[in-house]
Design an enzyme around this catalytic site. Structure first.
Site, PDB file in Angstrom:
ATOM      1  N   SER A 175       0.836  -1.187   0.000  1.00 52.89           N
ATOM      2  CA  SER A 175       0.000   0.000   0.000  1.00 52.89           C
ATOM      3  C   SER A 175       0.884   1.254   0.000  1.00 52.89           C
ATOM      4  O   SER A 175       1.732   1.419  -0.866  1.00 52.89           O
ATOM      5  CB  SER A 175      -0.955  -0.037   1.202  1.00 52.89           C
ATOM      6  OG  SER A 175      -1.915   0.981   1.142  1.00 52.89           O
ATOM      7  N   ASP A 344      -8.931  -6.025  -4.895  1.00 46.69           N
ATOM      8  CA  ASP A 344      -8.488  -4.747  -4.320  1.00 46.69           C
ATOM      9  C   ASP A 344      -9.017  -3.617  -5.198  1.00 46.69           C
ATOM     10  O   ASP A 344      -8.514  -3.369  -6.280  1.00 46.69           O
ATOM     11  CB  ASP A 344      -6.962  -4.720  -4.263  1.00 46.69           C
ATOM     12  CG  ASP A 344      -6.403  -3.443  -3.630  1.00 46.69           C
ATOM     13  OD1 ASP A 344      -7.194  -2.529  -3.308  1.00 46.69           O
ATOM     14  OD2 ASP A 344      -5.171  -3.362  -3.471  1.00 46.69           O
ATOM     15  N   HIS A 377      -8.210  -4.869  -0.442  1.00 47.94           N
ATOM     16  CA  HIS A 377      -6.893  -4.249  -0.261  1.00 47.94           C
ATOM     17  C   HIS A 377      -6.117  -4.866   0.896  1.00 47.94           C
ATOM     18  O   HIS A 377      -4.893  -5.023   0.824  1.00 47.94           O
ATOM     19  CB  HIS A 377      -7.077  -2.746  -0.035  1.00 47.94           C
ATOM     20  CG  HIS A 377      -5.791  -1.982   0.033  1.00 47.94           C
ATOM     21  ND1 HIS A 377      -4.891  -1.939  -1.009  1.00 47.94           N
ATOM     22  CD2 HIS A 377      -5.239  -1.229   1.027  1.00 47.94           C
ATOM     23  CE1 HIS A 377      -3.847  -1.194  -0.675  1.00 47.94           C
ATOM     24  NE2 HIS A 377      -4.029  -0.760   0.556  1.00 47.94           N
TER      25      HIS A 377
END
Length: 415
Positions: A175, A344, A377
């Protein structure tokens, strides 16, 4: 090279040896942070300068004599330097990527020396808005400078200097951590042999910037925010921070995952199954989000949330090259591993494929894996066998190239 010093005012555990002591097979062991102070001013992208700062770090494994087996793990929004193992002061506090880093794990600390750094502006030990501003003797609050991903990389580079690490075997992150890894490869190409970018993106979409703005407005409009100087008022903008976390948490999960976990399950429905016809919790998903928000507001700092989400917004290496991502990535000399997850929708696979295409255009060696996983995610944090096999295989290749096939004997590395 910048020479940091341990803060003498910190508790004795801050001066403990950096290398974690393994307590069990597969565990990085019981770990304590080390606090490094850097007195050399840090110029920031905003034009401001931070005159002295501290960074909280943890390390796992042993740095070899050649200093070639170091791996830097960059953290995401609400994480910290505590990547793996168990905190010395809290046996329930397990590192946020403990399933990834440790003896015999994909990033094997029998071979690698892994460093976790708490970013500037955070609220877990590094200098940030809640820290004392030496110019005023009061918490920085809203006066703390806005930071960028590139600022974090410059600060992290000083940690590498401290250990005498000229080149990382790998810099990795998921991320926001993946953005930092990518920035390392671009801005410090000679210091990164491998770049591992998981569930990330080369820039935020308008939708993602929008989510961040709604979250920030929830905090800023909380009556207890006081323009960011709530420390002086003895208040915490907990309601706003809780709502911000609820918004963010929704984006970390997939629709299918939420449907499987919660569906339309009711929370204590009436005996006849009728709706309660009110605005208190009616569905399980509401209860879950409220719990997550309230828990988050008890340990995270609101100013830090504002600062980190703005750093997310500003990350866009191709901005300097007229939107040409290949040109932006051209300075990179590292080999790359990119991993994305099918569900995601915050940083979808297409963003990773975009980076892969740009890297291939430049002739960069790239390994790419798109994992079919239902968890959205947050899949990058989970123990998925296929995902971990990809990462493990990549690090085994690095180990072969560096001759790290055996465990590194401890040599008492310390800060």
């Amino acid at each position: 090279m910048t020479n940091p010093v341990l803060n003498p005012a910190l508790p004795a555990m801050a001066a403990a040896p950096v290398a974690a002591t393994p307590s069990a097979v597969g565990s990085a062991g019981i770990v304590a942070p080390v606090f490094l102070r850097f007195d050399e001013p840090l110029p920031l992208a905003s034009g401001q300068t931070l005159n002295g700062y501290e960074l909280a770090i943890e390390t796992y494994g042993t740095l070899n004599a050649q200093r070639t087996n170091a791996v830097l793990v960059c953290h995401a929004l609400n994480a910290s330097h505590h990547v793996a193992g168990v905190s010395a002061d809290n046996p329930k506090d397990v590192g946020w990527w403990d399933n990834m880093v440790g003896p015999g794990k994909p990033v094997d600390t029998n071979r690698y020396f892994v460093i976790g750094v708490n970013n500037l502006g955070s609220c877990f030990g590094s200098t940030g808005p809640a820290s004392i501003n030496p110019a005023t003797g009061r918490p920085w609050g809203a006066a703390f400078p806005v930071l960028t991903v590139e600022d974090w990389v410059r600060a992290q580079a000083r940690v590498a200097d401290h250990f005498g690490i000229e080149r990382f075997a790998a810099v990795m992150g998921g991320s926001l951590g993946g953005m930092q890894a990518l920035s390392w490869a671009i801005t410090c190409p000679q210091r990164v042999a491998n770049c591992v970018v998981v569930a990330s993106t080369p820039r935020l979409s308008a939708q993602n910037i929008g989510f961040n703005e709604v979250a920030r407005r929830a905090i800023i409009t909380d009556p207890d925010f006081h323009g960011g100087d709530y420390y002086a008022h003895g208040t915490v903008p907990g309601r706003g921070l809780s709502v911000a976390r609820m918004i963010g948490h929704i984006t970390y999960l997939s629709d299918d995952d939420m449907a499987e976990k919660f569906g339309r399950t009711r929370r204590e429905p009436a005996a006849d199954g009728a709706y309660r016809y009110g605005y208190d919790v009616e569905f399980e998903v509401e209860s879950y989000l409220r719990y997550q928000g309230e828990k988050f507001s008890r340990y995270f700092d609101a100013n830090t949330y504002l600062l980190i989400t703005r750093a997310l917004d500003y990350f866009d290496p191709a901005r300097a090259t007229g939107g040409d991502l290949a040109r932006a990535l051209a300075p990179a000399t590292a080999d790359f591993l990119l991993v994305s997850f099918s569900t995601d929708w915050r940083f979808p696979p297409e963003r990773s494929r975009e980076m892969v295409r740009a890297l291939l255009k430049n002739g960069s060696p790239v390994t790419y894996a798109e994992i079919d996983a239902p968890h959205g995610h947050d899949a990058f944090l989970l123990d998925d066998a296929r995902y971990h096999a990809v990462v493990r295989g990549y690090y085994e290749r690095i180990a072969r190239e560096l001759g790290l096939n055996g465990a590194v004997a401890p040599e008492g590395n310390s800060a």
